[in-house]
Motif scaffolding. Structure first.
Motif, mmCIF file in Angstrom:
data_model
loop_
_atom_site.group_PDB
_atom_site.id
_atom_site.type_symbol
_atom_site.label_atom_id
_atom_site.label_comp_id
_atom_site.label_asym_id
_atom_site.label_seq_id
_atom_site.Cartn_x
_atom_site.Cartn_y
_atom_site.Cartn_z
ATOM 1 N N LYS A 1 6.490 -11.537 -3.008
ATOM 2 C CA LYS A 1 5.696 -11.359 -4.222
ATOM 3 C C LYS A 1 4.327 -10.843 -3.800
ATOM 4 O O LYS A 1 3.598 -11.513 -3.065
ATOM 5 C CB LYS A 1 5.543 -12.675 -4.984
ATOM 6 N N PHE A 2 3.968 -9.654 -4.274
ATOM 7 C CA PHE A 2 2.722 -9.037 -3.829
ATOM 8 C C PHE A 2 1.542 -9.474 -4.689
ATOM 9 O O PHE A 2 1.598 -9.462 -5.913
ATOM 10 C CB PHE A 2 2.866 -7.514 -3.811
ATOM 11 N N ASP A 3 0.475 -9.846 -3.989
ATOM 12 C CA ASP A 3 -0.756 -10.285 -4.638
ATOM 13 C C ASP A 3 -1.725 -9.126 -4.856
ATOM 14 O O ASP A 3 -2.606 -9.199 -5.710
ATOM 15 C CB ASP A 3 -1.454 -11.342 -3.774
ATOM 16 N N VAL A 4 -1.562 -8.074 -4.058
ATOM 17 C CA VAL A 4 -2.440 -6.904 -4.120
ATOM 18 C C VAL A 4 -1.582 -5.651 -4.035
ATOM 19 O O VAL A 4 -0.678 -5.566 -3.200
ATOM 20 C CB VAL A 4 -3.457 -6.897 -2.956
ATOM 21 N N THR A 5 -1.853 -4.675 -4.902
ATOM 22 C CA THR A 5 -1.180 -3.379 -4.831
ATOM 23 C C THR A 5 -2.240 -2.286 -4.746
ATOM 24 O O THR A 5 -3.304 -2.397 -5.359
ATOM 25 C CB THR A 5 -0.276 -3.134 -6.054
ATOM 26 N N ALA A 6 -1.934 -1.237 -3.975
ATOM 27 C CA ALA A 6 -2.947 -0.212 -3.726
ATOM 28 C C ALA A 6 -2.335 1.180 -3.707
ATOM 29 O O ALA A 6 -1.177 1.357 -3.334
ATOM 30 C CB ALA A 6 -3.641 -0.488 -2.392
ATOM 31 N N ILE A 7 -3.143 2.156 -4.104
ATOM 32 C CA ILE A 7 -2.764 3.570 -4.061
ATOM 33 C C ILE A 7 -3.861 4.319 -3.318
ATOM 34 O O ILE A 7 -5.044 4.186 -3.645
ATOM 35 C CB ILE A 7 -2.598 4.161 -5.473
ATOM 36 N N GLY A 8 -3.466 5.118 -2.330
ATOM 37 C CA GLY A 8 -4.426 5.822 -1.501
ATOM 38 C C GLY A 8 -5.216 6.895 -2.236
ATOM 39 O O GLY A 8 -4.769 7.453 -3.241
ATOM 40 N N PHE B 1 0.392 9.749 -9.500
ATOM 41 C CA PHE B 1 -0.506 8.600 -9.554
ATOM 42 C C PHE B 1 -0.193 7.738 -10.781
ATOM 43 O O PHE B 1 -0.113 6.505 -10.696
ATOM 44 C CB PHE B 1 -1.958 9.068 -9.588
ATOM 45 N N GLU B 2 0.007 8.389 -11.919
ATOM 46 C CA GLU B 2 0.352 7.657 -13.142
ATOM 47 C C GLU B 2 1.676 6.910 -12.975
ATOM 48 O O GLU B 2 1.813 5.757 -13.412
ATOM 49 C CB GLU B 2 0.437 8.621 -14.321
ATOM 50 N N ASP B 3 2.646 7.563 -12.338
ATOM 51 C CA ASP B 3 3.946 6.923 -12.099
ATOM 52 C C ASP B 3 3.797 5.683 -11.217
ATOM 53 O O ASP B 3 4.466 4.664 -11.428
ATOM 54 C CB ASP B 3 4.911 7.906 -11.437
ATOM 55 N N LEU B 4 2.918 5.768 -10.224
ATOM 56 C CA LEU B 4 2.709 4.637 -9.326
ATOM 57 C C LEU B 4 2.029 3.476 -10.048
ATOM 58 O O LEU B 4 2.373 2.307 -9.828
ATOM 59 C CB LEU B 4 1.877 5.069 -8.114
ATOM 60 N N VAL B 5 1.068 3.792 -10.901
ATOM 61 C CA VAL B 5 0.410 2.743 -11.685
ATOM 62 C C VAL B 5 1.438 2.013 -12.547
ATOM 63 O O VAL B 5 1.461 0.775 -12.618
ATOM 64 C CB VAL B 5 -0.707 3.336 -12.568
ATOM 65 N N GLU B 6 2.320 2.778 -13.189
ATOM 66 C CA GLU B 6 3.354 2.171 -14.023
ATOM 67 C C GLU B 6 4.359 1.385 -13.179
ATOM 68 O O GLU B 6 4.854 0.337 -13.604
ATOM 69 C CB GLU B 6 4.063 3.251 -14.835
ATOM 70 N N MET B 7 4.655 1.880 -11.984
ATOM 71 C CA MET B 7 5.557 1.162 -11.085
ATOM 72 C C MET B 7 4.994 -0.216 -10.748
ATOM 73 O O MET B 7 5.707 -1.229 -10.766
ATOM 74 C CB MET B 7 5.769 1.960 -9.798
ATOM 75 N N TYR B 8 3.712 -0.259 -10.448
ATOM 76 C CA TYR B 8 3.086 -1.540 -10.142
ATOM 77 C C TYR B 8 3.074 -2.460 -11.359
ATOM 78 O O TYR B 8 3.242 -3.674 -11.236
ATOM 79 C CB TYR B 8 1.665 -1.316 -9.630
ATOM 80 N N GLU B 9 2.875 -1.887 -12.533
ATOM 81 C CA GLU B 9 2.885 -2.705 -13.750
ATOM 82 C C GLU B 9 4.258 -3.338 -13.972
ATOM 83 O O GLU B 9 4.361 -4.477 -14.423
ATOM 84 C CB GLU B 9 2.503 -1.850 -14.966
ATOM 85 N N TYR C 1 0.844 -1.204 0.000
ATOM 86 C CA TYR C 1 0.000 0.000 0.000
ATOM 87 C C TYR C 1 0.873 1.246 0.000
ATOM 88 O O TYR C 1 1.852 1.325 0.736
ATOM 89 C CB TYR C 1 -0.884 0.022 1.252
ATOM 90 N N THR C 2 0.518 2.223 -0.836
ATOM 91 C CA THR C 2 1.214 3.502 -0.804
ATOM 92 C C THR C 2 0.216 4.635 -0.988
ATOM 93 O O THR C 2 -0.950 4.424 -1.326
ATOM 94 C CB THR C 2 2.327 3.577 -1.871
ATOM 95 N N GLY C 3 0.689 5.850 -0.757
ATOM 96 C CA GLY C 3 -0.131 7.050 -0.831
ATOM 97 C C GLY C 3 0.586 8.147 -0.059
ATOM 98 O O GLY C 3 1.756 7.994 0.305
ATOM 99 N N PHE C 4 -0.106 9.240 0.214
ATOM 100 C CA PHE C 4 0.510 10.343 0.948
ATOM 101 C C PHE C 4 0.703 9.999 2.424
ATOM 102 O O PHE C 4 -0.160 9.375 3.036
ATOM 103 C CB PHE C 4 -0.363 11.594 0.874
ATOM 104 N N PRO C 5 1.812 10.461 3.032
ATOM 105 C CA PRO C 5 1.933 10.407 4.489
ATOM 106 C C PRO C 5 1.067 11.510 5.093
ATOM 107 O O PRO C 5 0.785 12.517 4.434
ATOM 108 C CB PRO C 5 3.424 10.662 4.726
ATOM 109 N N PRO C 6 0.629 11.354 6.333
ATOM 110 C CA PRO C 6 -0.355 12.289 6.909
ATOM 111 C C PRO C 6 0.068 13.757 6.935
ATOM 112 O O PRO C 6 -0.761 14.642 6.708
ATOM 113 C CB PRO C 6 -0.536 11.761 8.335
ATOM 114 N N CYS C 7 1.337 14.032 7.219
ATOM 115 C CA CYS C 7 1.769 15.419 7.411
ATOM 116 C C CYS C 7 2.188 16.125 6.131
ATOM 117 O O CYS C 7 2.626 17.275 6.179
ATOM 118 C CB CYS C 7 2.923 15.465 8.415
ATOM 119 N N HIS C 8 2.076 15.470 5.016
ATOM 120 C CA HIS C 8 2.497 16.106 3.774
ATOM 121 C C HIS C 8 1.623 17.328 3.492
ATOM 122 O O HIS C 8 0.408 17.308 3.718
ATOM 123 C CB HIS C 8 2.407 15.122 2.612
ATOM 124 N N GLU C 9 2.246 18.390 2.997
ATOM 125 C CA GLU C 9 1.514 19.640 2.758
ATOM 126 C C GLU C 9 0.360 19.465 1.773
ATOM 127 O O GLU C 9 -0.645 20.178 1.839
ATOM 128 C CB GLU C 9 2.472 20.717 2.242
#
Length: 203
Positions: A105-112, A127-135, A43-51
């Motif tokens: 080996k990850f069975d599930v990938t997620a973006i917040g 977001f697009e970069d993360l989708v490509e990273m998972y691909e 799982y990835t996404g923004f950390p809580p304190c990010h501006e």
């Protein structure tokens, strides 16, 4: 012109449909359900304190509590979880390194949702970069998405359910890793950390 009688004769000559019985189908979905501790989630996404979290109207304290509690909930529900919440300034190759550092080996990938639901160009590009990273790194993994900080478990569970209620039977998964990678944690001073995670204040 064909007479009415001839039309009736032609229609009578058309063979009628015999009753059709659909073949029985085995419930493949239920047969494919995995056991507790068998599904690996990244799982990835923004950390809580990010501006850019506050800039989108989210309360960082709510985001922190949601991400941390839901990471624990995912593990308790029988999933093995590696969560790395990082801002758009963090290089993609750091996330790729995290995906491979434990040989999982990850069975599930997620973006917040903070990245997926944004209407700011730099976040959409991330977001697009993360989708490509998972691909590149987990092309066969199921992709899932949450809709707020409290829906991480839902995002995984409704797409990749397990055979049993792992929390109820006491068969949790494991916390592979948890990081909030960012430059500032001052917004969370005094906030309890239920996930027992490692916090990265500096890149």
């Amino acid at each position: 012109m064909a007479s009415f009688t001839n039309l009736v004769s032609l229609m009578a000559a058309i063979p009628t449909m015999t009753s059709f019985r659909a073949p029985s189908v085995t419930n493949v979905a239920s047969a494919a359900l995995r056991e507790c501790g068998e599904v690996n989630v990244f799982y990835t996404g923004f950390p809580p304190c990010h501006e850019l979290v506050a800039a989108q109207g989210w309360d960082p304290v709510r985001v922190a509590a949601g991400l941390r509690n839901e990471t624990v909930n995912l593990a308790n529900a029988g999933y093995n979880v590696h969560a790395v919440f990082a801002g758009i300034e963090v290089p993609i190759n750091l996330l790729e390194k995290r995906m491979h550092e434990n040989g999982v080996k990850f069975d599930v990938t997620a973006i917040g949702y903070g990245m997926r639901g944004a209407n700011l160009q730099p976040i959409v590009e991330r977001f697009e970069d993360l989708v490509e990273m998972y691909e590149r790194n987990a092309p066969e993994a199921r992709k899932v998405f949450n809709y707020n900080p409290e829906s991480l478990l839902w995002s995984v569970e409704h797409r990749v359910p397990l055979k049993e209620d792992c929390a109820a039977v006491g068969k949790p998964g494991k916390l592979i890793g948890y990081e909030e990678v960012g430059k500032d944690s001052s917004c969370l001073m005094g906030l309890d950390n239920p996930a027992g995670k490692v916090h990265k204040d500096e890149l």
